[in-house]
Design a protein around this motif. Structure first.
Motif, PDB file in Angstrom:
ATOM      1  N   PRO A 109      -7.267  11.909  -1.186  1.00 26.12           N
ATOM      2  CA  PRO A 109      -8.125  10.781  -0.842  1.00 26.12           C
ATOM      3  C   PRO A 109      -8.442   9.932  -2.077  1.00 26.12           C
ATOM      4  CG  PRO A 109      -9.013  12.839   0.035  1.00 26.12           C
ATOM      5  CD  PRO A 109      -7.875  13.196  -0.866  1.00 26.12           C
ATOM      6  N   ALA A 110      -8.270   8.613  -1.940  1.00 26.71           N
ATOM      7  CA  ALA A 110      -8.559   7.691  -3.040  1.00 26.71           C
ATOM      8  C   ALA A 110      -9.082   6.389  -2.441  1.00 26.71           C
ATOM      9  CB  ALA A 110      -7.314   7.435  -3.873  1.00 26.71           C
ATOM     10  N   GLU A 111     -10.318   6.047  -2.758  1.00 24.08           N
ATOM     11  CA  GLU A 111     -10.929   4.847  -2.193  1.00 24.08           C
ATOM     12  C   GLU A 111     -10.256   3.566  -2.666  1.00 24.08           C
ATOM     13  OE1 GLU A 111     -15.132   4.676  -2.666  1.00 24.08           O
ATOM     14  OE2 GLU A 111     -15.414   6.732  -2.007  1.00 24.08           O
ATOM     15  N   ASP A 112      -9.683   3.574  -3.857  1.00 24.34           N
ATOM     16  CA  ASP A 112      -9.114   2.351  -4.423  1.00 24.34           C
ATOM     17  C   ASP A 112      -7.639   2.145  -4.067  1.00 24.34           C
ATOM     18  OD1 ASP A 112      -8.346   4.531  -5.946  1.00 24.34           O
ATOM     19  OD2 ASP A 112      -8.276   3.393  -7.812  1.00 24.34           O
ATOM     20  N   ARG A 113      -7.065   2.997  -3.239  1.00 29.47           N
ATOM     21  CA  ARG A 113      -5.657   2.847  -2.856  1.00 29.47           C
ATOM     22  C   ARG A 113      -5.553   2.489  -1.389  1.00 29.47           C
ATOM     23  NH1 ARG A 113      -1.588   6.944  -5.527  1.00 29.47           N
ATOM     24  NH2 ARG A 113      -0.222   5.424  -4.577  1.00 29.47           N
ATOM     25  N   ALA A 114      -4.755   1.457  -1.120  1.00 29.36           N
ATOM     26  CA  ALA A 114      -4.525   1.038   0.266  1.00 29.36           C
ATOM     27  C   ALA A 114      -3.641   2.063   0.961  1.00 29.36           C
ATOM     28  CB  ALA A 114      -3.859  -0.333   0.287  1.00 29.36           C
ATOM     29  N   ARG A 115      -3.829   2.196   2.254  1.00 32.58           N
ATOM     30  CA  ARG A 115      -2.988   3.090   3.040  1.00 32.58           C
ATOM     31  C   ARG A 115      -1.576   2.517   3.114  1.00 32.58           C
ATOM     32  NH1 ARG A 115      -6.717   5.409   1.569  1.00 32.58           N
ATOM     33  NH2 ARG A 115      -8.273   6.474   2.795  1.00 32.58           N
ATOM     34  N   PRO A 116      -0.626   3.263   3.655  1.00 31.17           N
ATOM     35  CA  PRO A 116       0.753   2.783   3.672  1.00 31.17           C
ATOM     36  C   PRO A 116       0.891   1.390   4.281  1.00 31.17           C
ATOM     37  CG  PRO A 116       0.655   5.040   4.455  1.00 31.17           C
ATOM     38  CD  PRO A 116      -0.759   4.563   4.307  1.00 31.17           C
ATOM     39  N   CYS A 117       1.677   0.574   3.606  1.00 28.76           N
ATOM     40  CA  CYS A 117       1.927  -0.780   4.094  1.00 28.76           C
ATOM     41  C   CYS A 117       3.231  -1.264   3.491  1.00 28.76           C
ATOM     42  CB  CYS A 117       0.793  -1.715   3.703  1.00 28.76           C
ATOM     43  SG  CYS A 117       1.104  -3.430   4.141  1.00 28.76           S
ATOM     44  N   GLY A 144       0.844  -1.181   0.000  1.00 29.04           N
ATOM     45  CA  GLY A 144       0.000   0.000   0.000  1.00 29.04           C
ATOM     46  C   GLY A 144       0.879   1.230   0.000  1.00 29.04           C
ATOM     47  N   SER A 145       0.549   2.203  -0.821  1.00 27.53           N
ATOM     48  CA  SER A 145       1.392   3.395  -0.898  1.00 27.53           C
ATOM     49  C   SER A 145       0.620   4.670  -0.624  1.00 27.53           C
ATOM     50  CB  SER A 145       2.056   3.482  -2.275  1.00 27.53           C
ATOM     51  OG  SER A 145       1.062   3.564  -3.277  1.00 27.53           O
ATOM     52  N   SER A 146      -0.684   4.556  -0.498  1.00 27.65           N
ATOM     53  CA  SER A 146      -1.555   5.672  -0.204  1.00 27.65           C
ATOM     54  C   SER A 146      -1.384   6.797  -1.223  1.00 27.65           C
ATOM     55  CB  SER A 146      -1.337   6.173   1.214  1.00 27.65           C
ATOM     56  OG  SER A 146      -2.405   7.005   1.594  1.00 27.65           O
ATOM     57  N   GLY A 200      -6.979  -1.136   4.421  1.00 23.54           N
ATOM     58  CA  GLY A 200      -6.988  -1.587   3.038  1.00 23.54           C
ATOM     59  C   GLY A 200      -5.755  -2.372   2.631  1.00 23.54           C
ATOM     60  N   SER A 201      -4.710  -2.347   3.442  1.00 20.83           N
ATOM     61  CA  SER A 201      -3.479  -3.034   3.045  1.00 20.83           C
ATOM     62  C   SER A 201      -3.631  -4.547   3.119  1.00 20.83           C
ATOM     63  CB  SER A 201      -2.310  -2.575   3.912  1.00 20.83           C
ATOM     64  OG  SER A 201      -2.581  -2.806   5.270  1.00 20.83           O
ATOM     65  N   TRP A 202      -4.422  -5.064   4.069  1.00 22.23           N
ATOM     66  CA  TRP A 202      -4.619  -6.510   4.143  1.00 22.23           C
ATOM     67  C   TRP A 202      -5.338  -7.010   2.904  1.00 22.23           C
ATOM     68  CZ3 TRP A 202      -1.614  -8.848   7.286  1.00 22.23           C
ATOM     69  CH2 TRP A 202      -1.195  -8.214   8.436  1.00 22.23           C
ATOM     70  N   ASN A 203      -6.295  -6.228   2.421  1.00 22.34           N
ATOM     71  CA  ASN A 203      -6.993  -6.602   1.195  1.00 22.34           C
ATOM     72  C   ASN A 203      -6.026  -6.624   0.024  1.00 22.34           C
ATOM     73  OD1 ASN A 203      -9.212  -7.238  -0.473  1.00 22.34           O
ATOM     74  ND2 ASN A 203      -9.436  -5.080  -1.010  1.00 22.34           N
ATOM     75  N   ARG A 204      -5.132  -5.663  -0.030  1.00 23.88           N
ATOM     76  CA  ARG A 204      -4.134  -5.596  -1.109  1.00 23.88           C
ATOM     77  C   ARG A 204      -3.220  -6.817  -1.072  1.00 23.88           C
ATOM     78  NH1 ARG A 204      -2.955  -4.901  -5.939  1.00 23.88           N
ATOM     79  NH2 ARG A 204      -0.927  -4.039  -6.381  1.00 23.88           N
ATOM     80  N   MET A 205      -2.805  -7.228   0.129  1.00 19.57           N
ATOM     81  CA  MET A 205      -1.954  -8.419   0.237  1.00 19.57           C
ATOM     82  C   MET A 205      -2.710  -9.660  -0.216  1.00 19.57           C
ATOM     83  SD  MET A 205       0.557  -7.982   3.492  1.00 19.57           S
ATOM     84  CE  MET A 205      -0.617  -7.457   4.702  1.00 19.57           C
ATOM     85  N   ALA A 206      -4.007  -9.714   0.066  1.00 21.56           N
ATOM     86  CA  ALA A 206      -4.814 -10.845  -0.402  1.00 21.56           C
ATOM     87  C   ALA A 206      -4.890 -10.854  -1.926  1.00 21.56           C
ATOM     88  CB  ALA A 206      -6.207 -10.793   0.204  1.00 21.56           C
ATOM     89  N   LEU A 207      -5.029  -9.691  -2.526  1.00 16.81           N
ATOM     90  CA  LEU A 207      -5.068  -9.607  -3.987  1.00 16.81           C
ATOM     91  C   LEU A 207      -3.740 -10.031  -4.606  1.00 16.81           C
ATOM     92  CD1 LEU A 207      -6.982  -6.244  -4.498  1.00 16.81           C
ATOM     93  CD2 LEU A 207      -7.827  -8.544  -4.971  1.00 16.81           C
ATOM     94  N   LEU A 208      -2.625  -9.791  -3.909  1.00 15.98           N
ATOM     95  CA  LEU A 208      -1.300 -10.207  -4.376  1.00 15.98           C
ATOM     96  C   LEU A 208      -1.040 -11.682  -4.089  1.00 15.98           C
ATOM     97  CD1 LEU A 208       0.783  -7.115  -3.220  1.00 15.98           C
ATOM     98  CD2 LEU A 208       0.279  -7.791  -5.585  1.00 15.98           C
ATOM     99  N   ARG A 209      -1.995 -12.334  -3.452  1.00 16.84           N
ATOM    100  CA  ARG A 209      -1.906 -13.761  -3.064  1.00 16.84           C
ATOM    101  C   ARG A 209      -0.729 -14.017  -2.131  1.00 16.84           C
ATOM    102  NH1 ARG A 209      -2.101 -16.502  -8.594  1.00 16.84           N
ATOM    103  NH2 ARG A 209      -2.046 -14.458  -9.481  1.00 16.84           N
ATOM    104  N   ILE A 210      -0.511 -13.101  -1.218  1.00 18.50           N
ATOM    105  CA  ILE A 210       0.519 -13.277  -0.192  1.00 18.50           C
ATOM    106  C   ILE A 210      -0.143 -13.984   0.985  1.00 18.50           C
ATOM    107  CG2 ILE A 210       2.074 -12.099   1.400  1.00 18.50           C
ATOM    108  CD1 ILE A 210       2.915 -11.859  -1.516  1.00 18.50           C
ATOM    109  N   PRO A 211       0.384 -15.106   1.414  1.00 15.28           N
ATOM    110  CA  PRO A 211      -0.261 -15.829   2.532  1.00 15.28           C
ATOM    111  C   PRO A 211      -0.186 -15.039   3.835  1.00 15.28           C
ATOM    112  CG  PRO A 211       1.814 -16.869   1.919  1.00 15.28           C
ATOM    113  CD  PRO A 211       1.582 -15.756   0.944  1.00 15.28           C
TER     114      PRO A 211
END
Length: 102
Positions: A66-74, A60-62, A91-102
């Motif tokens: 304001p942007a709903e589709d961007r994860a906060r810093p991670c 996440g890079s934020s 939102g960063s946990w969702n991003r990691m799930a999309l990247l298929r990171i366990p």
């Protein structure tokens, strides 16, 4: 001489069309996607967890706006076969799930 002029005209038209197409967002997006897929091999994610691997994952890079589709810093560090989340925001946990990171 006429053949050379015709060839020059064809090349000029092709160059003009290419210049116009390269300014289209859908063409730019497609070119970026092709280059990313060509240069990144997503099939072997196990290499991220090898013992000698050290990786930094920006999940996440934020944005200053304001942007709903961007994860906060991670930031996540993958080192020594372990996975550490250093900084995380909404939102960063969702991003990691999309990247298929366990």
């Amino acid at each position: 001489m006429k053949t050379v002029l015709k060839l020059f005209a064809v090349v000029a038209v092709l160059a003009l069309l290419t210049a116009i197409l390269l300014r289209q967002p859908w063409v730019q997006d497609r070119l970026i996607k092709v280059v990313i897929h060509k240069n990144m091999d997503n099939s072997d994610r196990a290499v991220l967890f090898e013992d000698n691997a050290l990786r930094l994952l920006v999940c996440g890079s934020s944005s200053p706006f304001p942007a709903e589709d961007r994860a906060r810093p991670c930031l996540a560090v993958i080192a020594g076969g372990k996975f550490y989340v250093v900084d995380t925001g909404p939102g960063s946990w969702n991003r990691m799930a999309l990247l298929r990171i366990p």
